[in-house]
Design a protein around this motif. Structure first.
Motif, PDB file in Angstrom:
ATOM      1  N   HIS A   1      11.069  83.938  45.167  1.00 12.78           N
ATOM      2  CA  HIS A   1      11.963  84.888  44.502  1.00 12.78           C
ATOM      3  C   HIS A   1      13.272  84.171  44.177  1.00 12.78           C
ATOM      4  O   HIS A   1      13.470  83.021  44.598  1.00 12.78           O
ATOM      5  CB  HIS A   1      12.199  86.152  45.353  1.00 12.78           C
TER       6      HIS A   1
ATOM      7  N   SER B   1      16.158  85.247  45.145  1.00 16.90           N
ATOM      8  CA  SER B   1      17.153  85.580  46.173  1.00 16.90           C
ATOM      9  C   SER B   1      17.791  84.364  46.862  1.00 16.90           C
ATOM     10  O   SER B   1      18.971  84.430  47.237  1.00 16.90           O
ATOM     11  CB  SER B   1      16.546  86.531  47.205  1.00 16.90           C
TER      12      SER B   1
ATOM     13  N   GLN C   1      21.297  83.509  45.850  1.00 16.88           N
ATOM     14  CA  GLN C   1      22.394  84.234  46.530  1.00 16.88           C
ATOM     15  C   GLN C   1      22.950  83.382  47.662  1.00 16.88           C
ATOM     16  O   GLN C   1      24.162  83.205  47.806  1.00 16.88           O
ATOM     17  CB  GLN C   1      21.886  85.522  47.202  1.00 16.88           C
TER      18      GLN C   1
ATOM     19  N   ARG D   1       4.155  82.546  43.184  1.00 19.10           N
ATOM     20  CA  ARG D   1       3.460  83.148  44.321  1.00 19.10           C
ATOM     21  C   ARG D   1       1.982  82.829  44.271  1.00 19.10           C
ATOM     22  O   ARG D   1       1.408  82.697  43.193  1.00 19.10           O
ATOM     23  CB  ARG D   1       3.659  84.671  44.333  1.00 19.10           C
TER      24      ARG D   1
ATOM     25  N   GLN E   1      12.349  86.126  37.375  1.00 18.80           N
ATOM     26  CA  GLN E   1      13.193  87.172  37.958  1.00 18.80           C
ATOM     27  C   GLN E   1      14.637  86.960  37.525  1.00 18.80           C
ATOM     28  O   GLN E   1      15.039  85.853  37.145  1.00 18.80           O
ATOM     29  CB  GLN E   1      13.145  87.122  39.499  1.00 18.80           C
TER      30      GLN E   1
ATOM     31  N   GLU F   1      18.163  87.742  39.443  1.00 19.67           N
ATOM     32  CA  GLU F   1      18.788  88.168  40.697  1.00 19.67           C
ATOM     33  C   GLU F   1      20.231  88.556  40.407  1.00 19.67           C
ATOM     34  O   GLU F   1      20.856  87.975  39.514  1.00 19.67           O
ATOM     35  CB  GLU F   1      18.781  86.978  41.667  1.00 19.67           C
TER      36      GLU F   1
ATOM     37  N   THR G   1      18.553  93.452  52.601  1.00 16.20           N
ATOM     38  CA  THR G   1      19.469  94.529  52.211  1.00 16.20           C
ATOM     39  C   THR G   1      19.319  95.711  53.162  1.00 16.20           C
ATOM     40  O   THR G   1      18.228  95.994  53.654  1.00 16.20           O
ATOM     41  CB  THR G   1      19.198  94.996  50.763  1.00 16.20           C
TER      42      THR G   1
ATOM     43  N   ALA H   1      23.080  93.643  46.116  1.00 11.86           N
ATOM     44  CA  ALA H   1      22.219  92.656  45.455  1.00 11.86           C
ATOM     45  C   ALA H   1      21.082  93.406  44.784  1.00 11.86           C
ATOM     46  O   ALA H   1      20.769  94.540  45.138  1.00 11.86           O
ATOM     47  CB  ALA H   1      21.670  91.659  46.472  1.00 11.86           C
ATOM     48  N   PHE H   2      20.505  92.763  43.789  1.00 16.99           N
ATOM     49  CA  PHE H   2      19.307  93.332  43.154  1.00 16.99           C
ATOM     50  C   PHE H   2      18.461  92.198  42.603  1.00 16.99           C
ATOM     51  O   PHE H   2      18.942  91.074  42.417  1.00 16.99           O
ATOM     52  CB  PHE H   2      19.678  94.333  42.051  1.00 16.99           C
TER      53      PHE H   2
HETATM   54  N1  DAH Z   1      13.576  89.308  46.203  1.00 18.46           N
HETATM   55  C1  DAH Z   1      12.886  90.545  45.974  1.00 18.46           C
HETATM   56  C2  DAH Z   1      11.487  90.246  45.460  1.00 18.46           C
HETATM   57  O1  DAH Z   1      11.207  89.187  45.134  1.00 18.46           O
HETATM   58  C3  DAH Z   1      13.582  91.392  44.963  1.00 18.46           C
HETATM   59  C4  DAH Z   1      14.889  91.883  45.483  1.00 18.46           C
HETATM   60  C5  DAH Z   1      14.954  93.068  46.182  1.00 18.46           C
HETATM   61  C6  DAH Z   1      16.033  91.159  45.306  1.00 18.46           C
HETATM   62  C7  DAH Z   1      16.142  93.559  46.663  1.00 18.46           C
HETATM   63  C8  DAH Z   1      17.262  91.616  45.789  1.00 18.46           C
HETATM   64  C9  DAH Z   1      17.284  92.829  46.484  1.00 18.46           C
HETATM   65  O2  DAH Z   1      18.383  90.947  45.646  1.00 18.46           O
HETATM   66  O3  DAH Z   1      18.482  93.305  46.950  1.00 18.46           O
HETATM   67  O4  DAH Z   1      10.662  91.131  45.395  1.00 18.46           O
END
Ligand code: DAH
Length: 348
Positions: free
Chosen positions: A184, A186, A189, A210, A224, A226, A267, A316-317
């Motif tokens: 991912h 993430s 971050q 993956r 993705q 982020e 999170t 975060a998302f």
């Molecule tokens: N890293 C997660 C994934 O790969 C997606 C994700 C979810 C990123 C919540 C985030 C978060 O920063 O806060 O499915």
């Protein structure tokens, strides 16, 4: 009467005469033949004509002048034949080139390239967040366990660390450790927070990998975007506002949205954002589709990168790029995005 060359040095003149016939008869139909001819007769080191000049000393002085003239004539003959042959070869060549068949159909110019639908979608997403004050950050696609999992608060026995989900480059010795293709975005971050001080307001677009079985809806690599915001006084309301603004800009003002509780290790609390996707043939008239995961950055994550979680909070998302692209362009099989079939690509 003066003795003639014929009488005084028959052998040299015989040779000259023989060579004259050979030179006249030599085939010079190609550049290779012309070059072989040049080397054979006129070569600086061992050319046959060149060598004859060295034997002029053997000729008695009275006839030397005549022998010299004969040799010069022979040399001239060889040079003329060579020059003529080369001129002819050049002419033939340019005639070949000029021989254009005007009855042939015209050559179509190759079509201009265009942007891949995934790239267009990714760029659109990035642009929306840039207008909301986010800056783009990047990280490596080959990650270590600490950035990809541990610092993001994944417990050592989390199933995502398993070979089933993660493509390892160096295996972990059970639990933590190992080098992998990031699963991912993430970890970007973690890299950003580790390298700087708050406040942060960034997005990190990129490829992730993956170990999935490949089907119409899942692929071994995908994209993705982020997002991360860390500052004093950041709340879940800020998160919801930014995500709803994004979704309405991307999918349209009248898109129906659902912010739904969820779970992620990094999170707390966590939420997913769903959009309502109308489907005329569906019994319910459409269905909810998850488009991203999000939440408030877990204090454990802030502490792992040395940020005071009493003073700072953040959200975060993370969203996939393939699904929005497929929804937008009506693509029903993710694999087609990676096959580079021109019949597909030409449509964009
Ligand atoms: N890293 C997660 C994934 O790969 C997606 C994700 C979810 C990123 C919540 C985030 C978060 O920063 O806060 O499915």
């Amino acid at each position: 009467m003066e003795p003639s060359v014929m009488e005084s040095d028959k052998s040299l003149l015989e040779i000259v005469e023989e060579m004259r016939r050979d030179i006249e008869a030599a085939g010079l139909g190609s550049e290779q033949e012309a070059e072989a001819f040049r080397v054979r007769y006129l070569g600086q080191k061992n050319g046959l004509v060149t060598n004859l000049f060295k034997r002029i000393r053997e000729v008695p002085p009275e006839t030397r002048r005549e022998a010299g003239q004969r040799l010069n004539a022979l040399k001239k003959l060889a040079e003329t034949r060579l020059d003529d042959a080369r001129t002819q070869l050049r002419q033939d060549q340019s005639q070949d080139r000029a021989a254009i068949d005007l009855t042939l159909p015209g050559r179509r110019p190759s079509p201009p390239g265009s942007t891949h639908p995934l790239t267009t979608t990714l760029n659109d997403i990035v642009r929306i967040f840039e207008r909301l004050g986010f800056v783009v950050a990047e990280g490596p696609e080959i990650e270590d366990d600490w950035h990809n999992f541990t610092a993001l608060n994944f417990p050592p026995d989390h199933p995502a660390r398993d070979m089933q989900d993660t493509l390892f480059i160096e295996a972990s010795d059970g639990g933590e450790g190992g080098i992998m293709l990031r699963t991912h975005t993430s970890p970007v971050q973690i890299r950003a927070m580790h390298a700087g001080d708050p406040p942060f307001r960034l997005i990190a677009p990129g490829r992730v990998y993956r170990n999935e079985s490949i089907t119409y809806k899942s692929y071994c690599l995908f994209h993705q975007v982020e997002g991360l915001v860390v500052d004093e006084g950041v709340t879940m309301a800020d998160l919801k506002h930014v995500l709803f603004t994004f979704a309405r800009t991307f999918f349209g003002d009248d898109v129906k949205l659902r912010f739904r509780p969820s779970f992620f290790p990094f999170t707390e609390p966590s939420a997913e954002l769903d959009i309502w996707w109308p489907l005329p043939d569906h019994p319910d008239g459409g269905r909810w589709m998850e488009i991203l995961g999000s939440g408030m950055v877990d204090p454990n994550v802030l502490e792992a990168v040395g940020i005071d979680s009493e003073r700072y909070t953040g959200y975060a998302f993370g969203m996939g790029v393939e699904r929005p692209a497929m929804l937008r362009y009506n693509i029903d099989d993710i694999r087609i995005l990676y096959e580079n079939d021109v019949r597909f690509l030409e449509q964009f």
